[in-house]
Design an enzyme around this catalytic site. Structure first.
Site, PDB file in Angstrom:
ATOM      1  N   GLU A 115      40.380 -31.934  -1.414  1.00 29.83           N
ATOM      2  CA  GLU A 115      40.350 -32.786  -0.225  1.00 29.83           C
ATOM      3  C   GLU A 115      39.912 -34.201  -0.563  1.00 29.83           C
ATOM      4  O   GLU A 115      40.487 -35.180  -0.057  1.00 29.83           O
ATOM      5  CB  GLU A 115      39.422 -32.154   0.821  1.00 29.83           C
ATOM      6  CG  GLU A 115      40.023 -30.888   1.433  1.00 29.83           C
ATOM      7  CD  GLU A 115      39.022 -30.012   2.161  1.00 29.83           C
ATOM      8  OE1 GLU A 115      39.452 -29.050   2.829  1.00 29.83           O
ATOM      9  OE2 GLU A 115      37.813 -30.283   2.067  1.00 29.83           O
ATOM     10  N   GLY A 138      16.370 -23.134   8.171  1.00 30.35           N
ATOM     11  CA  GLY A 138      17.704 -23.669   7.927  1.00 30.35           C
ATOM     12  C   GLY A 138      18.526 -23.718   9.190  1.00 30.35           C
ATOM     13  O   GLY A 138      18.744 -22.687   9.833  1.00 30.35           O
ATOM     14  N   VAL A 184       9.822 -26.612   4.020  1.00 26.85           N
ATOM     15  CA  VAL A 184       9.113 -25.386   3.669  1.00 26.85           C
ATOM     16  C   VAL A 184       8.802 -25.433   2.182  1.00 26.85           C
ATOM     17  O   VAL A 184       9.703 -25.522   1.348  1.00 26.85           O
ATOM     18  CB  VAL A 184       9.942 -24.133   4.008  1.00 26.85           C
ATOM     19  CG1 VAL A 184       9.223 -22.878   3.536  1.00 26.85           C
ATOM     20  CG2 VAL A 184      10.200 -24.057   5.503  1.00 26.85           C
TER      21      VAL A 184
END
Length: 428
Positions: free
Chosen positions: A173, A13, A81
């Site tokens: 937002e 990651g 993965v």
């Protein structure tokens, strides 16, 4: 003469936790492999700006290889993965290859959670990746284009109705920015419709928006949203979502654009660890962020479940950065035979923007709202962007947007019917 074999650190990651850990190990005597299914690090707090055409994808992202180009002890692999085999300290990649490790950091983040209604995903896309942002931008802009050509009044109203499910920072937002686009950015650009008649709804099942903020700031955020023209509905959960709209309690809302900002679930890769997960699929970790039963496996960021002072450590960027840096310190200490104190999250505050000169900031004893909070939010986000180029471009785009109300990234690409909807996960 035999070369010294360095300990192998695999980081899965390239988000905040993974990247911060990798960089903090730059001078450590280890061999690092960073694995991510994408080739870039994403500044996720500004992802909604890409979704609403304020910024382009490269403005808030940078290639991982470029970021780590001077870090000689790190190799970057753009791979999926497939599974983790912790008993044998091995990762299995989707192409069939394997990676052995001495230390593993799993930092694959989170994806969308539809609370058991996975069929809603096709009608209400969430916002976690750049693919998600570009898909949402296409749907939003295409809705105005289709409304311009629509002659049936009811169909046109449905096209000009935008429903955002979830009243957290992302939902707030998105709602505020969509209202500004309709009322300012597009107001003189169409002939058959008036974009200012667009209806933007923010739907929150809980009693208030921004529930992680103090109640006073939550109330101010709601007033600022309503001043922008957003209809805020709280206290009523969404019952169904389909291609024609949403069912909110007993009310049917015809909306051809529904966006999901209501919940997240941990990356499914965590299941292959074989440990018990929490209700959101996150991995309960020890105070030093290791996985119980596996001395060399760490979990950080949104994937980690950790209690501190009776409350969960939040899944926000600052927490992920701090976790990543702590894992790096722990690995260094263990290699040197030293102990390290447990991880301790330092909460520096919460920020959420609503629209032009409208935001809320919670810094503990100091609470701000309105224009001052908006300037604070703007400076903080520019400061934490990766790279000088990103900071410069974002500042220029925001300056232009402030004075002109224009949004620079309003090109529609891809299929407007949504048939190319992305698979949205952050896992590597």
């Amino acid at each position: 003469m035999n070369e010294t074999v360095l300990p192998r650190v695999v980081v899965v990651g390239g988000g905040f936790a993974g990247l911060w850990a990798t960089r903090a190990l730059a001078s450590a005597p280890v061999q690092i492999t960073l694995v991510d299914r994408g080739n870039h690090h994403l500044f996720q707090p500004l992802l909604y700006q890409v979704a609403t055409a304020g910024l382009s994808a490269p403005d808030i992202a940078a290639p991982l290889r470029h970021i780590l180009r001077r870090q000689r002890n790190c190799t970057v692999l753009m791979e999926d993965v497939a599974s983790i085999e912790p008993q044998s300290s091995r990762l299995r990649l989707s192409d069939g290859h394997t990676l052995d490790y001495d230390f593993l950091l799993l930092a694959t983040g989170a994806t969308h959670a539809y609370f058991g209604h996975d069929d809603w995903a096709a009608h209400a896309p969430g916002l976690k990746t750049l693919d998600d942002a570009l898909h949402i931008r296409r749907r939003v802009l295409s809705a105005f284009e289709r409304a311009e050509a629509e002659t049936d009044p009811d169909a046109r109203r449905a096209l000009l109705t935008f429903a955002i499910v979830g009243g957290g920072p992302t939902g707030v937002e998105l709602a505020g920015t969509l209202a500004e686009i309709a009322r300012h950015t597009l107001k003189r650009e169409f002939r058959c419709i008036d974009p200012r008649e667009a209806r933007v709804l923010l739907l929150e099942a809980g009693p208030r928006v921004l529930s992680s903020f103090p109640e006073s700031l939550s109330a101010k955020a709601r007033r600022q949203l309503e001043k922008l023209g957003v209809e805020v509905r709280t206290g009523i959960p969404v019952r169904t979502i389909d291609g024609d709209g949403v069912q909110l309690g007993n009310e049917r809302i015809a909306a051809r654009t529904v966006l999901w900002a209501a919940g997240v679930a941990a990356s499914p890769l965590a299941r292959s660890l074989g440990v018990e997960l929490d209700r959101s699929g996150r991995v309960p970790v020890l105070p030093d962020l290791r996985v119980p039963g596996f001395d060399n496996v760490y979990v950080a960021g949104d994937l980690a479940s950790l209690q501190q002072d009776g409350k969960p450590v939040p899944g926000v960027a600052p927490a992920a950065k701090q976790m990543g840096a702590h894992v790096a310190r722990s690995i260094r200490a263990r290699l040197a035979g030293r102990d390290i104190a447990p991880f301790r999250y330092r909460d520096y505050g919460n920020l959420a923007t609503i629209g032009r000169m409208a935001a809320v900031v919670d810094l503990g004893k100091l609470k701000l709202s309105g224009a001052l909070a908006w300037w604070f939010w703007l400076v903080a986000h520019v400061f934490f962007l990766i790279g000088f180029r990103n900071r410069l471009v974002v500042m220029l785009n925001w300056t232009w947007a402030y004075w002109t109300y224009q949004r620079a990234a309003r090109i529609i690409l891809g299929k407007p019917d949504g048939s190319d909807q992305p698979r949205s996960t952050r896992q590597a």
